[in-house]
Design an enzyme around this catalytic site. Structure first.
Site: not given
Ligand code: PLP
Length: 460
Positions: A70, A122-123, A213, A215, A256, A448
């Site tokens: 844990y 990002f959304d 950000d 990713a 990613k 969407h």
């Molecule tokens: C996918 C993504 C996110 C969100 O990540 P999740 O793991 O899907 O919650 C945030 N910012 C960017 C640029 C992304 O491509």
């Protein structure tokens, strides 16, 4: 010399082969929304590159050796070591996915009425800013507005607009600057190191924290080594470390560029900010050494972070995207140029000029790719970004009508992409045969994912 992937395929999964009649039925049952399709009705799934990459034998071996303690598990320390080496952030926390990282970090950096500035949010990032009562403001560079130009760094933030905002009357309300690498909401275009350095300098001058950000930190680093003067001799790992080194912290989905099915992390330098994130994580995600992840996820991530920075892997992955871009162009379809790495964005508005924005050319093309070839991708146009009234009528269209074909990592071969291009070429020969759509029902936010559509006959 052609690039090739530095691995061979050792475990495979069958993909469904369906008939057009079966696909017509499946799409109608899904309310003409690809998010409602069962995956066993999809032949080539280009919906997202998130969590869909193939894991390596080394990742599975690491996962098998995971330690499920844990607190303070061995898996956590391996995860930490991989991120310490990569980012240099003093405080690193695992969370279950990127949007959780956003929610936790932003609750510590923003309060109601504040502004978050970005090249493009990002959304989910935008949603997490807005849920805190804040404004998410996108300042993409002017070059990004020209889809056809081959400018190398169309993901950059507009530095003049950034400085004007920081120096202007709203400057006091800016809570953070957040730069998305690569710019997913902006055509998957990369951000230059020169742009990141300039953001660092502006944030220092105006006393605002600067986050990434991150990713797709590795794909951004790869494109920097290819396109930015002075970086040709750098390894992707060196570029990535330099990028993290410029920021005060980051959020990053690990679904990613860690090539893992699940995971994300928050990294910060400031001890007080770290303390606030930690309390939130323990209350909402899990103890600070697992943050909502299973131990095997931590180990898959730690291994994936090393694999993704292999120049041979990145060269082959970028080569795949370039090859598909070439085939798509030969098929007579334009993409947002230049080709990025994680996705291609098809210019549906230009292919289907006879379909007006309120009949959704991007959605029409995405549906036709599914009906004609079992290929699933997603619209990024007026359906996703436009403004609607309560009767679901489009009142303000999006600037572009695009379709995103996301490319999962290590998953499809060139033969799959040749098939995709063939299907697209057939559609492009008779664009007048493509059906149009109207909204049947849609929720007020995150439209969407949940909307249902109605098919209208082709105009041709
Ligand atoms: C996918 C993504 C996110 C969100 O990540 P999740 O793991 O899907 O919650 C945030 N910012 C960017 C640029 C992304 O491509």
């Amino acid at each position: 010399m052609k690039s090739f992937p530095p691995y061979r395929i050792q475990v495979v999964k069958d993909i469904p082969i369906t008939t057009r009649a079966e696909r017509e039925q499946a799409l109608a049952r899904a309310g003409y929304n690809a998010f409602n399709l069962p995956a066993d009705a999809v032949t080539i799934d280009l919906l997202t590159d998130s969590g869909t990459g193939a894991v390596s034998a080394a990742q599975e071996a690491a996962a098998a050796a995971a330690d499920r303690s844990y607190a303070g598990s061995e898996s956590y320390y391996r995860f930490r070591a991989a991120l310490d080496e990569l980012t240099g952030f003093e405080h690193v926390f695992p969370v279950h996915q990127g949007r959780a990282a956003e929610r936790v970090l932003f609750s510590a950096t923003l309060s109601a009425g504040r502004i978050s500035l970005s090249n493009t949010h990002f959304d989910t990032t935008r949603a997490n800013v807005e849920l805190l009562g804040c404004e998410a403001r996108d300042l993409p560079c002017p070059e990004a507005a020209d889809l056809d130009s081959d400018e190398p760094f169309k993901g950059d933030v507009d530095l003049d607009a950034l400085e004007r905002t920081l120096a202007g009357p709203e400057g006091d309300r800016v809570g953070q600057v957040l730069i998305t690498i690569t710019n997913n909401g902006g055509g998957g275009q990369p951000v230059s190191m020169a742009n990141l350095r300039a953001v660092r300098a502006l944030c220092d001058r105006y006393g605002v924290p600067f986050f990434l950000d991150a990713a797709r930190f590795a794909e951004n680093a790869w494109l920097v080594t290819r396109r930015e003067p002075g970086y040709g001799g750098h390894s992707p790992a060196e570029v990535a470390r330099e990028a993290f080194g410029l920021a005060d912290g980051c959020v990053a989905s690990l679904k990613k560029d860690a090539i893992a099915p699940m995971g994300a992390f928050i990294g910060v330098r400031d001890a007080e900010l770290a303390r606030r994130c930690e309390v939130n994580i323990i209350a909402t995600e899990g103890f600070r050494t697992y943050g909502g992840l299973a131990a095997h996820d931590l180990d898959r991530v730690a291994q994936g972070l090393r694999e993704v920075l292999d120049p041979n892997y990145l060269r082959a992955r970028a080569g795949e995207a370039e090859q598909l871009a070439g085939l798509v162009n030969e098929a007579g379809v334009d993409i947002v140029r230049p080709a990025g790495v994680h996705a291609l964005y098809l210019n549906a508005g230009r292919l289907l000029p006879h379909i007006p924005p309120h009949e959704f050319p991007g959605h029409s093309l995405a549906c036709e790719l599914y009906l004609a070839g079992g290929i699933r991708c997603v619209e990024l146009g007026s359906l996703y970004l436009g403004e609607f009234d309560e009767g679901h009528n489009l009142v303000a269209p999006a600037p572009f009508e695009l379709v995103r074909m996301a490319l999962p990592r290590r998953t499809y071969t060139r033969a799959h992409y040749e098939y995709v291009a063939d299907v697209l070429a057939d559609i492009a020969k008779h664009p007048e045969r493509v059906a149009r759509y109207r909204v049947a029902d849609a929720p007020p936010i995150l439209r969407h994912f949940k909307m249902t559509m109605e098919q209208l006959p082709a105009r041709g």
